[in-house]
Design an enzyme around this catalytic site. Structure first.
Site, PDB file in Angstrom:
ATOM      1  N   ASP A 135      38.103  37.909  42.263  1.00 38.46           N
ATOM      2  CA  ASP A 135      37.199  38.430  41.242  1.00 38.46           C
ATOM      3  C   ASP A 135      35.780  38.672  41.745  1.00 38.46           C
ATOM      4  OD1 ASP A 135      39.389  37.891  39.673  1.00 38.46           O
ATOM      5  OD2 ASP A 135      38.279  36.818  38.129  1.00 38.46           O
ATOM      6  N   HIS A 150      37.604  33.886  43.963  1.00 40.37           N
ATOM      7  CA  HIS A 150      36.496  34.848  43.948  1.00 40.37           C
ATOM      8  C   HIS A 150      36.135  35.350  45.337  1.00 40.37           C
ATOM      9  CE1 HIS A 150      36.016  32.860  40.033  1.00 40.37           C
ATOM     10  NE2 HIS A 150      35.407  33.962  39.648  1.00 40.37           N
TER      11      HIS A 150
HETATM   12 ZN   LIG Z   1      34.227  37.009  37.115  1.00 35.00          ZN
END
Ligand SMILES: [Zn+2]
Ligand SMILES: *[C@@H]1O[C@H](CO)[C@@H](O)[C@H](O)[C@H]1NC(C)=O
Ligand SMILES: *[C@@H]1O[C@H](CO)[C@@H](O)[C@H](O)[C@H]1NC(C)=O
Ligand SMILES: *[C@@H]1O[C@H](CO)[C@@H](O)[C@H](O)[C@H]1NC(C)=O
Ligand SMILES: *[C@@H]1O[C@H](CO)[C@@H](O)[C@H](O)[C@H]1NC(C)=O
Ligand SMILES: *[C@@H]1O[C@H](CO)[C@@H](O)[C@H](O)[C@H]1NC(C)=O
Ligand SMILES: *[C@@H]1O[C@H](CO)[C@@H](O)[C@H](O)[C@H]1NC(C)=O
Ligand SMILES: *[C@@H]1O[C@H](CO)[C@@H](O)[C@H](O)[C@H]1NC(C)=O
Length: 421
Positions: free
Chosen positions: A140, A301
């Site tokens: 992400d 992430h």
């Molecule tokens: Zn996010």
């Protein structure tokens, strides 16, 4: 924060029905097909990525932007057809948890907030976990400088994955976007334009957050329209999922395990170093050596070299423990795009809010296994909803929510695949 520990469930194998990705959409002769006009968006007609013309095409301030007519028309039609529920917006509390006005219980329909781990049980709109034995790999918040090292690693490993991109990050980092997407195994997906708690946004703002992110990906990748989106912080509800699905034909993807790796290199949100390389690596190691049912969709992430490093350091465990690790569309045997099977197949020109073609990609997508083991689902009893901390995470709640029967989920999805509007 995710209660990772609360997640173990049972689960049955994927689907009882052969999933035909081709059945996801209306047949071409369906009347709704005529509602929306197509645009010629073939690659040659699009400005060069990173050019002034490209940059100028996007709003600088979403709060002042108006919704493009075609998107608004699609929304109005869906709303008039009763597809978008009337649910009030939430307000973000000081505790970092979105709260609804009295009388709107987020734990059940019609609100059904994923921040509270309510599950719509409809995988056409909302996916929480991968099929047994699969890891649906995703990252992400990119594209950002740490994406470069990640993408080089993925390319070297010939590992496909899905990147939930923030629209404004694409706008600011076009070269990084192009670099990563030049690997055909990488799939772009939508993580909204400005990364808000989506349930706090009005219908119009939801349209803008999703639509502009789809638009910039479309404009920057040969007219391909992403098929998947992820709500920032895992915060969505029946209203927001419905707008994503009925206006933009996108499926929301949350997760069933959460590394909290977004906190690495973030002293403000991680003042006491509660989350370290070691805790993230330990989490990943435990999940990858644990139960294969349900399959894993882990929140990770591409925000820092540390978060990327934790993935790389544990990557070998995927194969060692016998997981099949693929991008999100691949684990579901579905197309990565609304108008193309993957990055290398042909593209049907399609406007953002137009109805997708009735068939995308390979003429005969692989059928799912035909087992139907019913899941004795149970849910982690009290998956705690509150995320105590302040600004809280990318993780409000969604993490533990995977306690749902995958079989039930997929069953619901399969039923809903038959129609799409
Ligand atoms: Zn996010
Ligand atoms: C779309 O645009 C491309 C490039 O400008 C052109 O070659 C193609 O013929 C156009 N297609 C249609 C259907 O207009
Ligand atoms: C989804 O299914 C689970 C497990 O069967 C159930 O507990 C939950 O209430 C369902 N959610 C909705 C919104 O019906
Ligand atoms: C992050 O890693 C890349 C290599 O992947 C390196 O070039 C870069 O300098 C690193 N950045 C920081 C801030 O350490
Ligand atoms: C894209 O899909 C086609 C058709 O299924 C397949 O042959 C090709 O290998 C895929 N390409 C990538 C990069 O996955
Ligand atoms: C994940 O890490 C957290 C600390 O960040 C820890 O409390 C939790 O027990 C870990 N869970 C697993 C399954 O390793
Ligand atoms: C965490 O790992 C990254 C790379 O994987 C490294 O650059 C960083 O120094 C590590 N952080 C700490 C506090 O050791
Ligand atoms: C997708 O298709 C492959 C065969 O190509 C199969 O092995 C796999 O189990 C299928 N995955 C799902 C989730 O049905």
């Amino acid at each position: 924060m995710a209660r990772a520990g609360s997640l173990l469930f049972l689960l049955a194998s994927f689907g009882a029905v052969a999933v035909s990705a081709n059945a996801w959409y209306h047949p071409r002769d369906h009347p709704v097909y005529d509602l929306f006009k197509r645009q010629n968006a073939s690659a040659g007609a699009l400005p060069a990525i990173g050019s002034t013309q490209w940059t100028a095409a996007y709003p600088t301030d979403l709060t002042k932007a108006s919704v493009p007519t075609a998107w608004m028309n699609a929304y109005t039609a869906a709303k008039a057809a009763g597809k978008i529920p009337d649910i009030p917006v939430s307000t973000l509390g000081a505790d970092g948890v979105p709260a609804y006005p009295t009388g709107n219980d987020p734990n059940k329909p019609p609100v059904c907030s994923s921040s509270y781990q309510c599950n719509l049980n409809n995988t056409a709109m909302e996916i929480w976990s991968a099929p047994d034995n699969f890891v649906g790999l995703s990252f992400d918040d990119g594209p950002l400088p740490p994406s470069t090292g990640l993408c080089a690693f993925l390319r070297q490993q010939k590992q496909s994955s899905t990147h939930f991109y923030i629209g404004t990050n694409i706008l600011q980092n076009p070269t990084i976007f192009v670099d990563c997407m030049s690997d055909p195994l990488q799939t772009p997906a939508v993580h909204t334009w400005t990364h808000p708690y989506m349930t706090t946004k009005t219908d119009e703002q939801v349209l803008l957050e999703l639509g502009w992110t789809m638009q910039i990906i479309h404009d920057s990748l040969g007219g391909r329209l992403p098929r998947f989106w992820r709500p920032p912080y895992g915060d969505s509800d029946a209203r927001v999922y419905a707008i994503a699905y009925y206006v933009f034909h996108m499926t929301g993807v949350v997760w069933d395990q959460d590394t909290n790796d977004w906190m690495l290199e973030d002293p403000q949100d991680n003042p006491n170093n509660v989350v370290t390389n070691q805790t993230v690596i330990t989490n990943l190691t435990n999940w990858l050596s644990g139960s294969k049912s349900p399959g894993l969709i882990i929140l990770e992430h591409e925000l820092s070299n540390s978060s990327v490093g934790c993935f790389m350091d544990t990557y070998a465990l995927h194969a060692q423990h016998g997981w099949t690790t693929l991008s999100i569309p691949e684990v579901f045997n579905q197309s990565a795009f609304l108008n193309s099977w993957n990055q290398t197949t042909s593209v049907t020109p399609l406007d953002i809010a137009a109805t997708p073609p009735s068939s995308v990609g390979p003429p005969a997508p692989p059928a799912a296994p035909t087992t139907a083991a019913a899941a004795g689902a149970q849910a982690s009893s009290a998956a705690s909803t509150s995320s105590s901390s302040s600004k809280s995470s990318s993780t409000n709640g969604a993490g533990s929510a995977a306690a749902i029967s995958t079989a039930a989920l997929l069953g619901a999805a399969l039923c809903s695949l038959v129609f799409s509007y």
